[in-house]
Design a protein around this motif. Structure first.
Motif, PDB file in Angstrom:
ATOM      1  N   GLY A   1       1.378  -0.742  -0.419  1.00  0.00           N
ATOM      2  CA  GLY A   1      -0.390   0.244   0.171  1.00  0.00           C
ATOM      3  C   GLY A   1       1.075   1.761   0.156  1.00  0.00           C
ATOM      4  O   GLY A   1      -0.160   2.338  -0.756  1.00  0.00           O
ATOM      5  N   PHE A   2       2.060   1.390   0.705  1.00  0.00           N
ATOM      6  CA  PHE A   2       2.532   3.224   0.798  1.00  0.00           C
ATOM      7  C   PHE A   2       3.440   2.490  -0.354  1.00  0.00           C
ATOM      8  O   PHE A   2       3.554   3.559  -1.111  1.00  0.00           O
ATOM      9  CB  PHE A   2       3.480   2.431   1.643  1.00  0.00           C
ATOM     10  N   ARG A   3       4.006   1.270  -1.436  1.00  0.00           N
ATOM     11  CA  ARG A   3       4.455   1.597  -2.684  1.00  0.00           C
ATOM     12  C   ARG A   3       3.414   2.102  -3.375  1.00  0.00           C
ATOM     13  O   ARG A   3       4.321   3.136  -4.317  1.00  0.00           O
ATOM     14  CB  ARG A   3       5.197   0.123  -2.375  1.00  0.00           C
ATOM     15  N   ASP A   4       2.227   1.738  -3.657  1.00  0.00           N
ATOM     16  CA  ASP A   4       1.346   2.487  -4.063  1.00  0.00           C
ATOM     17  C   ASP A   4       1.292   4.108  -4.393  1.00  0.00           C
ATOM     18  O   ASP A   4       1.692   4.398  -5.192  1.00  0.00           O
ATOM     19  CB  ASP A   4      -0.322   1.867  -4.516  1.00  0.00           C
ATOM     20  N   ARG A   5       1.318   3.986  -2.711  1.00  0.00           N
ATOM     21  CA  ARG A   5       1.003   5.528  -2.459  1.00  0.00           C
ATOM     22  C   ARG A   5       2.750   6.560  -2.684  1.00  0.00           C
ATOM     23  O   ARG A   5       1.695   7.902  -3.588  1.00  0.00           O
ATOM     24  CB  ARG A   5       0.094   5.775  -0.888  1.00  0.00           C
ATOM     25  N   TYR A   6       3.108   5.722  -2.167  1.00  0.00           N
ATOM     26  CA  TYR A   6       4.915   6.635  -2.744  1.00  0.00           C
ATOM     27  C   TYR A   6       5.166   6.552  -3.822  1.00  0.00           C
ATOM     28  O   TYR A   6       6.377   7.547  -3.989  1.00  0.00           O
ATOM     29  CB  TYR A   6       5.319   7.487  -0.977  1.00  0.00           C
ATOM     30  N   GLY A   7       5.487   5.319  -4.207  1.00  0.00           N
ATOM     31  CA  GLY A   7       5.872   5.740  -5.341  1.00  0.00           C
ATOM     32  C   GLY A   7       7.821   4.492  -5.373  1.00  0.00           C
ATOM     33  O   GLY A   7       8.134   5.412  -6.337  1.00  0.00           O
ATOM     34  N   PHE A   8       7.811   4.059  -4.684  1.00  0.00           N
ATOM     35  CA  PHE A   8       9.609   3.814  -4.208  1.00  0.00           C
ATOM     36  C   PHE A   8      10.322   3.349  -4.823  1.00  0.00           C
ATOM     37  O   PHE A   8       8.692   1.891  -4.768  1.00  0.00           O
ATOM     38  CB  PHE A   8      10.247   3.943  -2.752  1.00  0.00           C
ATOM     39  N   PRO A   9      10.744   2.332  -5.173  1.00  0.00           N
ATOM     40  CA  PRO A   9      10.882   0.902  -5.465  1.00  0.00           C
ATOM     41  C   PRO A   9      10.971  -0.418  -5.302  1.00  0.00           C
ATOM     42  O   PRO A   9      10.057  -1.856  -5.740  1.00  0.00           O
ATOM     43  CB  PRO A   9      12.621   1.322  -6.307  1.00  0.00           C
ATOM     44  N   GLY A  10      11.282  -0.656  -4.228  1.00  0.00           N
ATOM     45  CA  GLY A  10      11.114  -1.705  -3.181  1.00  0.00           C
ATOM     46  C   GLY A  10      11.333  -1.401  -1.713  1.00  0.00           C
ATOM     47  O   GLY A  10      12.148  -0.204  -1.316  1.00  0.00           O
ATOM     48  N   ALA A  11      11.018  -2.010  -0.880  1.00  0.00           N
ATOM     49  CA  ALA A  11      11.258  -2.137   0.594  1.00  0.00           C
ATOM     50  C   ALA A  11      10.584  -3.953   1.262  1.00  0.00           C
ATOM     51  O   ALA A  11      10.521  -4.258   0.653  1.00  0.00           O
ATOM     52  CB  ALA A  11      10.106  -1.277   1.261  1.00  0.00           C
ATOM     53  N   THR A  12      11.673  -3.425   2.097  1.00  0.00           N
ATOM     54  CA  THR A  12      11.338  -4.684   3.513  1.00  0.00           C
ATOM     55  C   THR A  12      11.322  -4.862   4.156  1.00  0.00           C
ATOM     56  O   THR A  12      11.641  -3.127   4.472  1.00  0.00           O
ATOM     57  CB  THR A  12      12.868  -5.251   3.375  1.00  0.00           C
TER      58      THR A  12
ATOM     59  N   ASP B   1      15.111  15.192   0.974  1.00  0.00           N
ATOM     60  CA  ASP B   1      14.795  17.271   1.056  1.00  0.00           C
ATOM     61  C   ASP B   1      13.319  16.837   2.019  1.00  0.00           C
ATOM     62  O   ASP B   1      13.037  18.111   1.729  1.00  0.00           O
ATOM     63  CB  ASP B   1      14.018  17.148  -0.567  1.00  0.00           C
ATOM     64  N   ASP B   2      12.385  15.474   2.692  1.00  0.00           N
ATOM     65  CA  ASP B   2      11.263  16.241   3.465  1.00  0.00           C
ATOM     66  C   ASP B   2      10.141  16.366   2.450  1.00  0.00           C
ATOM     67  O   ASP B   2       9.530  17.439   2.831  1.00  0.00           O
ATOM     68  CB  ASP B   2      11.960  17.440   4.349  1.00  0.00           C
ATOM     69  N   SER B   3      10.484  15.906   1.617  1.00  0.00           N
ATOM     70  CA  SER B   3       8.986  16.069   0.508  1.00  0.00           C
ATOM     71  C   SER B   3       8.064  15.145   1.244  1.00  0.00           C
ATOM     72  O   SER B   3       7.188  15.619   0.375  1.00  0.00           O
ATOM     73  CB  SER B   3       9.705  16.402  -1.102  1.00  0.00           C
ATOM     74  N   THR B   4       8.489  14.117   1.572  1.00  0.00           N
ATOM     75  CA  THR B   4       7.118  13.142   1.859  1.00  0.00           C
ATOM     76  C   THR B   4       6.728  13.043   3.108  1.00  0.00           C
ATOM     77  O   THR B   4       7.927  12.820   3.977  1.00  0.00           O
ATOM     78  CB  THR B   4       7.129  12.403   0.867  1.00  0.00           C
ATOM     79  N   ASP B   5       6.118  13.009   3.673  1.00  0.00           N
ATOM     80  CA  ASP B   5       5.959  12.005   5.106  1.00  0.00           C
ATOM     81  C   ASP B   5       6.361  10.777   5.130  1.00  0.00           C
ATOM     82  O   ASP B   5       6.087   9.793   6.228  1.00  0.00           O
ATOM     83  CB  ASP B   5       4.893  12.472   5.415  1.00  0.00           C
ATOM     84  N   LEU B   6       6.612   9.836   4.288  1.00  0.00           N
ATOM     85  CA  LEU B   6       6.836   8.279   3.791  1.00  0.00           C
ATOM     86  C   LEU B   6       7.078   7.719   5.288  1.00  0.00           C
ATOM     87  O   LEU B   6       6.719   7.026   5.658  1.00  0.00           O
ATOM     88  CB  LEU B   6       7.894   7.842   2.471  1.00  0.00           C
ATOM     89  N   VAL B   7       8.996   7.997   5.575  1.00  0.00           N
ATOM     90  CA  VAL B   7       8.792   7.868   6.770  1.00  0.00           C
ATOM     91  C   VAL B   7       8.369   7.481   7.700  1.00  0.00           C
ATOM     92  O   VAL B   7       8.094   6.532   8.852  1.00  0.00           O
ATOM     93  CB  VAL B   7      10.797   8.153   7.063  1.00  0.00           C
TER      94      VAL B   7
END
Length: 395
Positions: free
Chosen positions: A35-46, A365-371
């Motif tokens: 869900g977060f990948r769909d929302r934020y568009g990052f390549p991958g995560a674990t 660049d602090d442009s998203t609240d992803l973390v």
């Protein structure tokens, strides 16, 4: 803005996103990452959640190498960046317990004979404890324009990494940020000095000491030094155009080798790891079992990082959030070009959460609240899983 940037440096968990409703823990964890990948568009995560009773839940989402189509797995390593400071600090605390050094020692007691020592800001008054808790008043070399320019030139020339003493040269003869012990300012430079102290008192390379004291005894087999560009299996990291180090957006070549030498980070971080290993590490470290001698009181002996955030302190390589909606939280964040990582222990619930993402776009660049948003979502899932009466299974 100052507070936001210092919180980004050490990481913060406050936001909440409700976990999926499924009852399979690994599926719930995977659903959050997807869900977060769909929302934020990052390549991958674990991600990994360590629960009481040595239970470990793991998941992965997306791609470790976009161009090659290589899938991310829970065992895919990434650069862990400043989470490595927690290993450095734990090593120092172990050496203190054995009488090799003390947090009260002056840095001069161990490094005063080096030819560059007197040119360090606050050279005569810095203690080991100041370095551990970022109270030295030393500048943070990665953010100095001179260092960024020099590193960019070395990367462009495909040169080897700066040595520890070459890194220190960028702060020599500079004015200190404040008198040692009177303020707080995050400093990778201080942790480079701790690496030199470890090597001085042990007479051995830092990474050898780390393996002997922590990695091998705790069976952290997926954690290794990030001391070379060709780290086996490393996920490709993706950074932002126009970054200060002149790196391409894809920070690895077609074979997956980094196009720069991460050995420059050394004891500022200096490790490649996986989310499962980081979660295991956090559960041991904050559970009090990582070292033979008692250490939690020294680990969590924190100092205020900013008057605006009185409930946030920094101990020995660990950020301490005394008051959050989920109770006390201990951990560290990590950023390095192409990668971000987070390690969090929720003390009231006995759970540890770790995740890694193979891009720093939107974070640097602090442009998203992803973390913080992902930290919150995974924390809520971890606490929910810990509260379930029936034992859960996972990888």
């Amino acid at each position: 803005m100052r507070v936001r940037r210092l919180l980004t440096a050490i990481g913060l968990c406050l936001l909440t996103v409700a976990p999926a409703a499924a009852q399979d823990p690994a599926a719930e964890l995977a659903a959050i990452l997807d869900g977060f990948r769909d929302r934020y568009g990052f390549p991958g995560a674990t991600a990994a959640i360590a629960l009481p009773g040595a239970r470990l839940i793991t998941a992965a989402s997306g791609l470790a190498d976009v161009e090659a189509g290589r899938a991310m797995t829970p065992q895919t390593p990434m650069l862990a960046a400043s989470i490595g400071k927690s290993f450095v600090a734990a090593t120092v605390l172990a050496l203190e317990a054995e009488g090799h050094l003390s947090r009260a020692d002056l840095l001069a007691d161990h490094m005063g004979d080096r030819p560059w020592f007197d040119d360090l800001p606050n050279a005569a008054t810095i203690t080991i404890g100041h370095l551990l808790r970022h109270q030295s008043g030393l500048p943070d070399h990665p953010h100095l324009p001179e260092f960024q320019t020099a590193l960019a030139a070395r990367i462009a020339d495909k040169g080897s990494a700066f040595t520890a003493e070459e890194v220190l040269a960028f702060v020599l003869r500079r004015a200190p940020l404040f008198e040692a012990g009177t303020g707080w300012a995050y400093s990778d430079t201080g942790y480079i000095l701790l690496g030199l102290v470890i090597e001085r008192v042990t007479g051995r390379p830092y990474y050898d000491v780390l393996h002997e004291r922590l990695l091998d005894p705790l069976a952290l087999r997926e954690t290794r030094p990030s001391d070379r560009p060709d780290i086996p299996g490393l996920a490709v990291g993706y950074t932002v155009p126009g970054n200060p180090f002149g790196l391409p957006v894809r920070t690895a070549d077609a074979a997956g080798w980094l196009v720069w030498d991460p050995a420059v980070e050394w004891t500022g971080g200096g490790l490649a790891s996986t989310a499962p290993d980081l979660a295991r590490w956090g559960q041991a470290l904050f559970g009090g079992t990582a070292l033979e001698a008692p250490y939690l009181d020294r680990l969590l002996d924190g100092v205020l990082v900013a008057p605006e955030t009185p409930s946030i302190r920094y101990g020995a390589g660990v950020a301490i959030y005394a008051k959050t909606p989920r109770g006390p939280v201990y951990g560290h964040g990590g950023w390095i070009p192409g990668y971000v990582a987070s390690l969090r222990h929720y003390a009231d619930h006995g759970v540890t959460v770790a995740f890694q993402i193979n891009t720093d776009a939107g974070t640097v660049d602090d442009s998203t609240d992803l973390v913080p948003a992902l930290e919150g979502a995974l924390a809520d899932l971890a606490i929910t899983l810990a509260s379930r009466k029936a034992p859960e299974t996972g990888q």
